[in-house]
Design an enzyme around this catalytic site. Structure first.
Site, PDB file in Angstrom:
ATOM      1  N   TYR A   1     -15.751  -2.261  -0.785  1.00 32.59           N
ATOM      2  CA  TYR A   1     -16.141  -1.507  -2.781  1.00 32.59           C
ATOM      3  C   TYR A   1     -17.144  -2.537  -2.779  1.00 32.59           C
ATOM      4  O   TYR A   1     -17.623  -1.833  -3.810  1.00 32.59           O
ATOM      5  CB  TYR A   1     -14.710  -2.023  -3.295  1.00 32.59           C
ATOM      6  CG  TYR A   1     -14.059  -0.952  -3.411  1.00 32.59           C
ATOM      7  CD1 TYR A   1     -12.875  -0.552  -2.291  1.00 32.59           C
ATOM      8  CD2 TYR A   1     -13.235  -0.729  -4.251  1.00 32.59           C
ATOM      9  CE1 TYR A   1     -11.999   0.429  -2.658  1.00 32.59           C
ATOM     10  CE2 TYR A   1     -12.705   0.548  -5.064  1.00 32.59           C
ATOM     11  CZ  TYR A   1     -11.549   0.919  -3.643  1.00 32.59           C
ATOM     12  OH  TYR A   1     -11.102   1.822  -4.000  1.00 32.59           O
TER      13      TYR A   1
ATOM     14  N   LYS B   1      -7.975  -2.022  10.657  1.00 34.42           N
ATOM     15  CA  LYS B   1      -7.869  -1.570  11.794  1.00 34.42           C
ATOM     16  C   LYS B   1      -8.664  -1.608  12.653  1.00 34.42           C
ATOM     17  O   LYS B   1     -10.101  -1.562  12.577  1.00 34.42           O
ATOM     18  CB  LYS B   1      -8.665  -0.168  11.097  1.00 34.42           C
ATOM     19  CG  LYS B   1      -9.543   0.966  11.442  1.00 34.42           C
ATOM     20  CD  LYS B   1      -8.155   2.234  12.359  1.00 34.42           C
ATOM     21  CE  LYS B   1      -9.254   3.379  13.324  1.00 34.42           C
ATOM     22  NZ  LYS B   1      -7.369   3.560  13.853  1.00 34.42           N
TER      23      LYS B   1
ATOM     24  N   ASP C   1      -4.005   4.035  10.355  1.00 32.55           N
ATOM     25  CA  ASP C   1      -3.355   5.468  10.396  1.00 32.55           C
ATOM     26  C   ASP C   1      -2.263   5.641  11.009  1.00 32.55           C
ATOM     27  O   ASP C   1      -0.983   6.494  10.259  1.00 32.55           O
ATOM     28  CB  ASP C   1      -4.294   6.446  11.328  1.00 32.55           C
ATOM     29  CG  ASP C   1      -4.304   5.520  13.163  1.00 32.55           C
ATOM     30  OD1 ASP C   1      -4.145   4.365  13.249  1.00 32.55           O
ATOM     31  OD2 ASP C   1      -5.054   5.898  13.580  1.00 32.55           O
TER      32      ASP C   1
ATOM     33  N   ASP D   1      -6.071   0.993  -1.521  1.00 30.13           N
ATOM     34  CA  ASP D   1      -6.260   2.201  -3.067  1.00 30.13           C
ATOM     35  C   ASP D   1      -5.433   2.818  -2.022  1.00 30.13           C
ATOM     36  O   ASP D   1      -4.305   3.944  -2.568  1.00 30.13           O
ATOM     37  CB  ASP D   1      -7.625   1.691  -2.729  1.00 30.13           C
ATOM     38  CG  ASP D   1      -7.838   3.554  -3.738  1.00 30.13           C
ATOM     39  OD1 ASP D   1      -7.427   3.463  -5.318  1.00 30.13           O
ATOM     40  OD2 ASP D   1      -8.713   4.309  -3.672  1.00 30.13           O
TER      41      ASP D   1
ATOM     42  N   ASP E   1      -1.338   4.825  -3.920  1.00 29.90           N
ATOM     43  CA  ASP E   1      -1.404   6.533  -3.674  1.00 29.90           C
ATOM     44  C   ASP E   1      -0.494   7.627  -2.911  1.00 29.90           C
ATOM     45  O   ASP E   1       0.353   8.056  -3.450  1.00 29.90           O
ATOM     46  CB  ASP E   1      -2.957   6.962  -3.795  1.00 29.90           C
ATOM     47  CG  ASP E   1      -3.284   7.233  -5.251  1.00 29.90           C
ATOM     48  OD1 ASP E   1      -3.609   5.938  -6.342  1.00 29.90           O
ATOM     49  OD2 ASP E   1      -3.991   8.342  -5.114  1.00 29.90           O
TER      50      ASP E   1
END
Ligand code: IPM
Ligand code: MG
Length: 347
Positions: free
Chosen positions: A136, A186, A218, A242, A246
């Site tokens: 970001y 990751k 994942d 983020d 959601d």
């Protein structure tokens, strides 16, 4: 009087924030409110999404109640003028690095979850998302490759200090809950994630009472819909957090239900629903104000140390939902205002 900054922002931000403010007013806690424009609304009014006066109010206030930013009419602007820069700027300027996003199934909402009822019922988790670093905030831009192709780039990085402070926030949160911390990264591909994992393991030495596990992002996304009941606290970076938050919202029924707290090291905080500005339904009185109202409860608990009224707000939301009050996102017909009134009546 304790000063609370109200930054309603764009789209449905103003309508949901209004309901949340009314809930705080009903409780009569001696709070003073001051409002300022932010996001696309501020850009249209004065040419910048985060005007100096708004930033100044955010700094002066004890805590900030934030609506949402995002405005399709601003999508073609230079990135530094887009509405999203307002929330990113506030998080960075105020060093709000620890983002708490709790997700719990409210009784009676099993039918609204995207998951089977017996899977959804077990959800009671907290995502601790890092908010000041990652891809970001790294160097970014557009350039041309030697072959003459346009190329966009965004640099992902974390230094160990940034990872350590969010690791501590994650471990502390797990210690206050059920003692389980799952770090999501990751590390099989990214160096940023390898450092993340190393620092998580180092920090664990100070938290013998917390069980630390690791998942690749994942796999974490898969586990979140396969068996979300396995999670207590999830700690992860800005981008992964983020996305996973959601996803978690649909597991409990609607993105209109999830609040968040963004905290600095001293407990100063910005409180906002995790949903966006939803321009498609803005101004129609259809938005679910619960996420904003629950964000106000988090504000009382985390920035003002008022746990009892925070509990009361959360119980009132649960009561209103259990009584069948539902906005359109939950398959009901209640307006934003009616939903807010139902919560206030339950108070
Ligand atoms: C969120 C939002 C923001 C983010 C956007 C509006 C910049 O999606 O708070 O989850 O990506 O952090
Ligand atoms: Mg988001």
């Amino acid at each position: 009087m304790t000063l609370i900054a109200i930054l309603p922002g764009d789209g449905i931000g103003p309508e949901v924030t209004r309901e949340a403010r009314l809930v705080l007013e009903v409780l009569d806690l001696g709070l003073a409110f001051e409002e300022a424009a932010v996001g696309g609304a501020a850009y249209h009014a004065g040419g910048h999404p985060l005007p100096p006066a708004t930033l100044d109010l955010a700094r002066r206030a004890e805590a900030i109640l934030f609506g949402a930013v995002g405005d399709p009419t601003c999508d073609a602007l230079d990135r530094h003028l887009r509405p999203e820069q307002a929330i990113l700027g506030l998080r960075k300027e105020l060093t709000l690095f620890a983002n708490l996003r709790p997700a719990k199934l409210f009784a009676g909402l099993e039918d609204a979850s995207a998951l089977r009822p017996e899977v959804a019922r077990a959800i009671d988790l907290l995502i601790v998302r890092e908010l000041n670093g990652d891809v970001y905030f790294g160097e970014k831009g557009m350039r041309t490759t030697p072959a003459g192709l346009r190329e966009g780039y965004d640099v992902m990085s974390y230094d160990e200090g940034e990872v350590r402070r969010i690791a501590i926030a994650g471990f502390e949160a797990a210690r206050r809950r059920r003692g389980k911390l799952c770090s999501v990264d990751k590390a099989n591909v990214l160096e940023t994630s390898q450092l993340w994992r190393d620092v998580m393991i180092e920090t664990a030495a100070d938290y013998a009472d917390v069980a630390l596990t690791h998942l690749y992002v994942d796999n974490a996304a898969m586990q979140l819909v396969r068996d979300p009941g396995q999670f207590d606290v999830i700690v992860t970076g800005n981008l992964f957090g983020d996305i996973l938050s959601d996803q978690a919202s649909m597991c409990v029924g609607s993105i209109g239900l999830l609040p968040s707290a963004s905290l600095d090291a001293a407990g100063k905080g910005l409180y906002e629903p995790i949903h966006g500005s939803a321009p498609d339904i803005a101004g129609q009185g259809r938005a679910n104000p619960c996420a904003a109202i629950l964000s106000a409860a988090m504000l009382l608990r985390h920035s003002l140390g008022l746990a009892e009224p925070a509990d009361r707000i959360e119980a009132a939301v649960a009561t209103a939902l259990a009584a069948g009050h539902r906005t359109a996102d939950l398959g009901g017909t209640a307006s934003t205002q009616a939903m807010g009134e139902a919560v206030r009546a339950a108070l």
